[in-house]
Design a protein around this motif. Sequence first.
Motif, PDB file in Angstrom:
ATOM      1  N   UNK A  55       0.661  -1.087   0.057  1.00  0.00           N
ATOM      2  CA  UNK A  55       0.041  -0.183  -0.178  1.00  0.00           C
ATOM      3  C   UNK A  55       0.923   1.320   0.070  1.00  0.00           C
ATOM      4  N   UNK A  56       1.744   1.184   1.061  1.00  0.00           N
ATOM      5  CA  UNK A  56       2.660   2.469   0.734  1.00  0.00           C
ATOM      6  C   UNK A  56       3.416   2.798  -0.324  1.00  0.00           C
ATOM      7  N   UNK A  57       3.846   1.690  -0.973  1.00  0.00           N
ATOM      8  CA  UNK A  57       4.891   1.862  -2.125  1.00  0.00           C
ATOM      9  C   UNK A  57       3.782   2.230  -3.175  1.00  0.00           C
ATOM     10  N   UNK A  58       2.588   1.779  -3.310  1.00  0.00           N
ATOM     11  CA  UNK A  58       1.653   2.016  -4.253  1.00  0.00           C
ATOM     12  C   UNK A  58       1.381   3.384  -4.238  1.00  0.00           C
ATOM     13  N   UNK A 201      11.715   5.647   0.215  1.00  0.00           N
ATOM     14  CA  UNK A 201      12.802   5.013  -0.702  1.00  0.00           C
ATOM     15  C   UNK A 201      12.101   4.996  -2.120  1.00  0.00           C
ATOM     16  N   UNK A 202      10.908   4.635  -2.403  1.00  0.00           N
ATOM     17  CA  UNK A 202      10.187   4.412  -3.464  1.00  0.00           C
ATOM     18  C   UNK A 202      10.268   6.011  -4.260  1.00  0.00           C
ATOM     19  N   UNK A 203      10.142   6.888  -3.518  1.00  0.00           N
ATOM     20  CA  UNK A 203      10.417   8.454  -4.154  1.00  0.00           C
ATOM     21  C   UNK A 203      11.648   8.775  -4.450  1.00  0.00           C
ATOM     22  N   UNK A 209       4.698   4.502 -12.196  1.00  0.00           N
ATOM     23  CA  UNK A 209       3.750   3.351 -12.487  1.00  0.00           C
ATOM     24  C   UNK A 209       4.180   2.252 -12.925  1.00  0.00           C
ATOM     25  N   UNK A 210       5.350   2.437 -13.957  1.00  0.00           N
ATOM     26  CA  UNK A 210       5.887   1.019 -14.479  1.00  0.00           C
ATOM     27  C   UNK A 210       6.659   0.313 -13.540  1.00  0.00           C
ATOM     28  N   UNK A 211       6.861   0.833 -12.440  1.00  0.00           N
ATOM     29  CA  UNK A 211       7.441   0.133 -11.138  1.00  0.00           C
ATOM     30  C   UNK A 211       6.395  -0.626 -10.500  1.00  0.00           C
ATOM     31  N   UNK A 212       5.279  -0.370 -10.693  1.00  0.00           N
ATOM     32  CA  UNK A 212       4.245  -1.114  -9.519  1.00  0.00           C
ATOM     33  C   UNK A 212       4.602  -2.597  -9.563  1.00  0.00           C
ATOM     34  N   UNK A 368      -7.182   4.547 -11.346  1.00  0.00           N
ATOM     35  CA  UNK A 368      -7.240   2.983 -11.710  1.00  0.00           C
ATOM     36  C   UNK A 368      -6.621   2.123 -10.660  1.00  0.00           C
ATOM     37  N   UNK A 369      -5.322   2.718  -9.845  1.00  0.00           N
ATOM     38  CA  UNK A 369      -4.266   2.154  -9.012  1.00  0.00           C
ATOM     39  C   UNK A 369      -5.151   2.112  -7.586  1.00  0.00           C
ATOM     40  N   UNK A 370      -6.275   2.433  -7.408  1.00  0.00           N
ATOM     41  CA  UNK A 370      -7.083   2.517  -6.058  1.00  0.00           C
ATOM     42  C   UNK A 370      -7.174   0.840  -5.779  1.00  0.00           C
TER      43      UNK A 370
END
Length: 406
Positions: A55-58, A201-203, A209-212, A368-370
Amino acid sequence: MKRLFGVALGIIAALGGFVDIGELVFNSQSGALFGYRTLWAIVIGVVVSIVLAELSGRVAIVAHKANFDLVRERYPRWLSTTTLVAGLGVCLITLSAELGGLGLLLHYVLGWNEGFFTLVGLLIIVASSLLLSFNTIERLFGYLGLGLVVYVIALLHHGPAWHEIGRSFLPSGGGPQYWYFVVGMIAAAVMPYEIYFYSSGAIEEKWTTKDLSVNRANSGLGFPLGGLIAASLTIVAAQQLMPLGLTPDSLATTLQQALHELGPIGFYAAVVGAFAAIAGATIDSAFSCGYALAQHQGWPWGETKGIRGAPRWYMTMLAAAAIGFAIVQTRVQPVQLTEYAVIASALAMPLSFYPIVRVSQDREVMGEHASGVVARPMAWLSYAVICAVAIAGPILMLVTHLGALK
């Protein structure tokens, strides 16, 4: 290739979150006292960690918001400040315990003064934070931490009782001491600094979104790896120590289990893995102090901006390391300090993670990523678990006097 290397973020977060100075002793104590009966708690901790990390990464990828960006924006000022104080407190206690753990480890292996090696550990952490890139830090300490896989080898070498291990994944009853360890093992798997570090770290790595898919791989593969190692520590202690009626109270006992089962090679693999995991957790904690304060205050933050671009973030991180060192110099036991951090984290978790759960389900922000029909109930179920831990942890700590191991 970039996405493949990105999974290293999940590995260091998993090893730092599951396996640090606390888990190396705490999980061994659990195995020595209760055999395999607390293994189900590790499974719950793994599942909750996977859900919250995903969740946090998304949210970080899609909304470009780290944990304390959400805390600042979604809470009234008094509540966001309360959450900040709680988060910083847990991170500082954890940093102190990990730094003390580095001193204990180096003292045990090399035999010199423990205080001197705590200073050496501090210098290693500061130098790594200032001189190494974010990618280098996560890969170096994450991959060296894989030396702890030696405990998986040790449990297989001993000849595990698979039937008994299998039954242990169903909850069983016990007294307050048993439930103290159960709650502590769940809380240790979901320490707040772990998520602060992961989302920031993700930021830092500029995920899009390619890294989901990388985010899913990190949470779905890295955290279970940490859980496997944590479970192995418990199983090895159940195999070796429980029959002798011994309860480990130091890091040395845990390392000696690898020596007893696999000889010098296993021992030195455990030493390298333990050093990397503890150092990784120390860096995670220091970074997370900087992330939390800078994001809450709206300051520029992140290693990619450099000292000139984010001076207050760097100063916060270095100040946290100095405070942690000062706490260790009071001669408080690192293992005991970590247990306090684990229980204290239970109080910070509900406040820290609620904004992540809510934003992950907000279609206006996430589009759409919810979260969908599976992720939504899993998120709320995980949140219910950490709320239950937040209530039970402090109560059990008082009732059992930190597990009544003294």
